[in-house]
Design a protein around this motif. Structure first.
Motif, mmCIF file in Angstrom:
data_model
loop_
_atom_site.group_PDB
_atom_site.id
_atom_site.type_symbol
_atom_site.label_atom_id
_atom_site.label_comp_id
_atom_site.label_asym_id
_atom_site.label_seq_id
_atom_site.Cartn_x
_atom_site.Cartn_y
_atom_site.Cartn_z
ATOM 1 N N GLY A 168 32.477 50.010 18.142
ATOM 2 C CA GLY A 168 32.630 48.552 17.988
ATOM 3 C C GLY A 168 33.875 48.052 18.679
ATOM 4 N N MET A 169 34.967 48.844 18.571
ATOM 5 C CA MET A 169 36.212 48.422 19.215
ATOM 6 C C MET A 169 36.077 48.472 20.726
ATOM 7 S SD MET A 169 38.152 47.404 16.893
ATOM 8 C CE MET A 169 39.597 47.136 17.882
ATOM 9 N N VAL A 170 35.303 49.446 21.231
ATOM 10 C CA VAL A 170 35.063 49.474 22.680
ATOM 11 C C VAL A 170 34.346 48.197 23.114
ATOM 12 C CG1 VAL A 170 33.760 50.634 24.494
ATOM 13 C CG2 VAL A 170 35.085 51.981 22.849
ATOM 14 N N GLU A 171 33.289 47.787 22.313
ATOM 15 C CA GLU A 171 32.560 46.556 22.644
ATOM 16 C C GLU A 171 33.469 45.342 22.519
ATOM 17 O OE1 GLU A 171 28.839 46.174 20.684
ATOM 18 O OE2 GLU A 171 28.670 44.043 20.991
ATOM 19 N N PHE A 172 34.311 45.349 21.475
ATOM 20 C CA PHE A 172 35.237 44.222 21.277
ATOM 21 C C PHE A 172 36.214 44.118 22.454
ATOM 22 C CE2 PHE A 172 39.346 42.721 19.571
ATOM 23 C CZ PHE A 172 38.964 41.433 19.181
ATOM 24 N N ASN A 173 36.763 45.260 22.876
ATOM 25 C CA ASN A 173 37.689 45.246 24.014
ATOM 26 C C ASN A 173 36.974 44.829 25.298
ATOM 27 O OD1 ASN A 173 40.062 45.990 22.727
ATOM 28 N ND2 ASN A 173 39.458 48.151 22.681
ATOM 29 N N GLN A 174 35.679 45.222 25.414
ATOM 30 C CA GLN A 174 34.922 44.828 26.608
ATOM 31 C C GLN A 174 34.725 43.316 26.627
ATOM 32 O OE1 GLN A 174 34.059 46.873 29.125
ATOM 33 N NE2 GLN A 174 33.498 44.986 30.184
ATOM 34 N N HIS A 175 34.467 42.736 25.400
ATOM 35 C CA HIS A 175 34.345 41.275 25.331
ATOM 36 C C HIS A 175 35.647 40.594 25.729
ATOM 37 C CE1 HIS A 175 30.252 40.850 23.906
ATOM 38 N NE2 HIS A 175 30.457 41.608 22.828
ATOM 39 N N LEU A 176 36.758 41.165 25.287
ATOM 40 C CA LEU A 176 38.054 40.596 25.678
ATOM 41 C C LEU A 176 38.225 40.671 27.190
ATOM 42 C CD1 LEU A 176 40.524 41.926 22.964
ATOM 43 C CD2 LEU A 176 39.588 39.617 23.185
ATOM 44 N N LEU A 177 37.845 41.821 27.764
ATOM 45 C CA LEU A 177 37.967 41.976 29.213
ATOM 46 C C LEU A 177 37.050 40.991 29.935
ATOM 47 C CD1 LEU A 177 39.185 43.581 31.533
ATOM 48 C CD2 LEU A 177 37.296 45.208 31.320
ATOM 49 N N ASP A 178 35.814 40.838 29.420
ATOM 50 C CA ASP A 178 34.886 39.885 30.045
ATOM 51 C C ASP A 178 35.421 38.464 29.965
ATOM 52 O OD1 ASP A 178 33.245 42.011 30.543
ATOM 53 O OD2 ASP A 178 31.903 41.652 28.846
ATOM 54 N N ALA A 179 36.014 38.105 28.817
ATOM 55 C CA ALA A 179 36.550 36.741 28.653
ATOM 56 C C ALA A 179 37.672 36.483 29.638
ATOM 57 C CB ALA A 179 37.037 36.536 27.208
ATOM 58 N N SER A 180 38.563 37.499 29.792
ATOM 59 C CA SER A 180 39.672 37.307 30.738
ATOM 60 C C SER A 180 39.150 37.199 32.169
ATOM 61 C CB SER A 180 40.661 38.462 30.612
ATOM 62 O OG SER A 180 40.050 39.671 30.984
ATOM 63 N N GLU A 181 38.131 38.016 32.486
ATOM 64 C CA GLU A 181 37.569 37.938 33.834
ATOM 65 C C GLU A 181 36.862 36.590 34.054
ATOM 66 O OE1 GLU A 181 35.078 41.303 34.134
ATOM 67 O OE2 GLU A 181 36.725 42.730 34.525
ATOM 68 N N ALA A 182 36.197 36.054 32.994
ATOM 69 C CA ALA A 182 35.537 34.749 33.113
ATOM 70 C C ALA A 182 36.556 33.650 33.391
ATOM 71 C CB ALA A 182 34.760 34.445 31.828
ATOM 72 N N LEU A 183 37.704 33.736 32.697
ATOM 73 C CA LEU A 183 38.762 32.753 32.962
ATOM 74 C C LEU A 183 39.255 32.866 34.397
ATOM 75 C CD1 LEU A 183 40.835 32.962 29.665
ATOM 76 C CD2 LEU A 183 39.408 31.053 30.427
ATOM 77 N N GLY A 184 39.358 34.126 34.878
ATOM 78 C CA GLY A 184 39.788 34.305 36.268
ATOM 79 C C GLY A 184 38.783 33.711 37.243
#
Length: 699
Positions: A168-184
């Motif tokens: 779950g934490m891997v998925e959560f961290n992936q969501h964080l990474l996706d969100a940061s990439e979306a902002l970029g």
């Protein structure tokens, strides 16, 4: 004049149209400028807004790293607390837990979609289960059940929930990474839109081309710098994330190794607190506890509770001659032998030094205890190889029985010790049961040892001198210095009684040093009286001979007394030489370098041969009194005596016969070429004044 009116209407109609067109163009340009300006403003504002989210992106990367690290610290704290039993790890856990919760909440605030993954509900449930089990582990540690806590955290359920939580934490961290990439991507899209509108404005606005072009270039350069900065920062964050992950792994490994070492050290400390470090047997503290428990429980049905105190005979001789390493090896071997002699319910412990004790809880009466003592003695006396030589060690065993000989630990131990000393008095290599008579004898021995310890300081020792005469002329040729103890209550105590006790008590080195100095000083005093010089022989004990300070002591005595070393003769025994041949040769050569003569006492009773004698720088050999006593009647003693005299003459040594008591002894020895004679026929050991009188009377 007629043409003017014709052209006027044309000009008057053209001018308004041009103005209209110009005005229209101006209006169009103005409207276009306003529209493009508005669009450009919106695009710039959108870009500025996207740019303002750069700290948010950086913060999301940092939160992702913090969440991973803090989660690892929580897991490590729970496991370290269970492994070490140290509640300081729980405090660490409680400090880190709110920080992790705060980091997750902040991450959710920045990226709400991160909590909407497919595993979010399962992760939350797994986290709740993990926290519950870790709190249970801390509670077990507080209850002193650290091992159960380790089992809980190493169990399948904990591992299963940890795996779900980790996924779950891997998925959560992936969501964080996706969100940061979306902002970029949003920021990059805004930049591109701004650049496009700026370029369109440049093409559409001729009047503002320089301004638009300059602005566009400025905006383009700013966007590129920001983009490059973002890329550089992203690379730095990625590198930092890798370093942090590596550091967390290394730190976790180091903490695990440290915890293992601490656990092993604690286990070792606990072991040494109750066990002997050399033999692994229970020590005095553990034995006291076991004996107390046995006394509380009483003897086994149909059994007798007893103590067997085992003391190795003459163990100090092994340490003095072979060194402490050989002594330690002997003790370890004896521990194994003793342990192999007792039953499953019995205990063997080492109290210290060469003292062992056996707690027997199921022996069937005194006969069974006697049989056990005999097994112990037989096991100890088996041959043992030390330093390339075969040794035979013996022991003395004292036995006390509960409740006949005592009902408490102190009394039983004391009476077993008294019985052990009785066994030593009976000749060693035997056992003895405690008795009241043995107790009285033990008290007498303690008083004797106490008096012996004070004798040297109290001036109770005396040195007497036994004459040695030339076998052919009968003239006095030398004396042997012999120690005597004049006890204030017991009178003159036999050396055969107090010398072995002095060796056991470790007093023999100091006493031997005093005898040497007294004899040397007496020789100097005789010379000062104008008497003829006599060679003075002084005996060295085994412990004194192998003492590191011996050579220094001899030099110091010669310097203090002023005695000529040529008149000093040091006597040693065969057995002393054969214990450490190489070391003995070194010591004897040092004596010879000082000019001191060396005499081999009690020759024929040890292990010497012609080959051995050739290795040692010996000046004199003394035939033991046991070979002289039955001369000339005993054919065997005649053969041995003749062989010793022949050996001595072959090696150019002076041969002295001890125990000469009859004229037959003198005639036989003189006829065989013996050089000097010593024995009661010529006089017993006497005070120095008697020797001086004899010298004054001699021609």
């Amino acid at each position: 004049m007629a043409a003017a009116p014709l052209s006027s209407p044309f000009h008057s109609g053209t001018l308004p149209r041009r103005r209209f067109v110009r005005a229209s163009l101006v209006l169009f340009l103005a409207v276009s400028l306003a529209v493009l300006a508005g669009l450009g403003w919106d695009a710039h504002a959108e870009y500025a807004g996207a740019r303002s989210r750069l700290p948010v992106i950086a913060r999301m990367h940092m939160l992702r790293t913090d969440i991973l690290q803090l989660d690892e610290v929580l897991t490590m704290s729970a496991r370290m607390a269970a492994a070490t039993g140290d509640l300081a790890w729980e405090r660490r856990y409680r400090e880190v837990e709110p920080r992790l919760d705060a980091a997750i909440k902040e991450a959710l605030a920045l990226a709400p979609d991160a909590a909407r993954g497919s595993a979010a509900a399962a992760t939350d449930a797994a986290n709740t289960a993990l926290v519950t089990m870790e709190n249970q582990a801390f509670e077990l540690v507080r209850q002193g059940r650290a091992e159960r806590a380790q089992q809980l955290l190493a169990g399948d359920e904990y591992t299963h929930q940890k795996r779900i939580y980790g996924a779950g934490m891997v998925e959560f961290n992936q969501h964080l990474l996706d969100a940061s990439e979306a902002l970029g991507r949003q920021m990059l899209s805004s930049a591109r839109r701004s650049v496009g509108i700026t370029l369109a404005s440049a093409l559409g606005l001729l009047l503002g081309v320089l301004f638009v072009l300059r602005s566009t270039r400025r905006w383009q350069h700013a966007v590129m710098r920001s983009h490059e900065a973002l890329n550089a920062r992203s690379a730095e964050l990625a590198e930092l994330n890798v370093r942090l992950d590596t550091r967390v792994r290394e730190r976790t490994q180091a903490l695990w190794v440290s915890a293992q070492q601490a656990r092993l050290a604690a286990e070792r400390a606990e072991f040494l607190a109750y066990n002997d470090a050399l033999t692994g047997l229970p020590n005095r503290a553990m034995f006291s506890r076991l004996l107390g428990q046995a006394l509380d429980a009483g003897p086994a049905p149909q059994g007798t509770l007893a103590l067997l105190f085992v003391d190795l005979d003459r163990f100090k001789n092994v340490n003095d001659t072979l060194g402490h390493e050989a002594g330690d090896r002997l003790l370890r071997d004896m521990a194994l032998r003793l342990r192999g002699c007792v039953g499953a319910g019995d205990t063997v412990a080492r109290l210290g030094g060469d003292e062992f004790v056996v707690l027997a809880t199921g022996a069937d009466g005194a006969a069974a205890l006697a049989a056990l003592a005999q097994r112990l003695l037989a096991a100890v006396s088996r041959p043992l190889a030390l330093a390339g030589q075969e040794f035979h060690v013996t022991a003395s065993v004292g036995i006390s029985m509960y409740p006949r000989d005592g009902e408490d630990e102190r009394t039983l131990m004391k009476h077993a010790d008294i019985a052990m000393y009785q066994a030593k008095e009976d000749g060693k290599n035997t056992y003895a049961f405690y008795s009241a008579d043995a107790n009285a004898h033990s008290l007498e021995r303690l008083a004797f040892e106490s008096s012996l310890r004070r004798a040297l300081a109290a001036g109770q020792f005396e040195v007497h001198y036994q004459p040695k005469v030339d076998a052919h002329s009968g003239a006095l040729s030398g004396v042997e210095a012999l120690l005597r103890w004049k006890h204030p209550d017991l009178g003159l105590v036999s050396p055969a009684r107090f010398i072995p006790v002095a060796e056991e008590m470790g007093l023999i080195v100091d006493i031997g040093r005093w005898v040497l100095e007294t004899a040397c000083a007496q020789h100097v005093a005789w010379r000062a009286q104008g008497l003829a010089p006599l060679r003075v022989a002084v005996n060295l004990s085994a412990r004194q001979f192998y003492d590191d300070a011996l050579l220094g002591d001899v030099r110091a005595v010669l310097e203090r007394t002023g005695m000529d070393p040529a008149w000093l003769e040091l006597e040693i025994t065969e057995s002393m030489l054969m214990r450490h041949v190489d070391e003995a040769v070194t010591v004897l050569q040092a004596f010879k370098a000082l000019g001191i003569r060396v005499s081999l006492d009690d020759f024929g009773t040890g292990y010497s041969s012609l080959a051995n004698l050739k290795r040692f720088p010996i000046d004199t050999i003394k035939i033991d009194r046991s070979f002289v006593h039955d001369l000339p009647a005993s054919e065997e003693d005649r053969a041995i005596t003749e062989a010793v005299i022949a050996m001595g003459r072959t090696l150019s040594m002076t041969v002295v016969a001890e125990g000469v008591e009859t004229q037959d002894h003198i005639d036989f020895l003189k006829a065989r070429g013996c050089d000097e004679l010593q024995g009661w026929f010529f006089g017993k050991a006497v005070p120095a004044a008697d020797i001086a009188g004899r010298l004054q009377r001699s021609p």
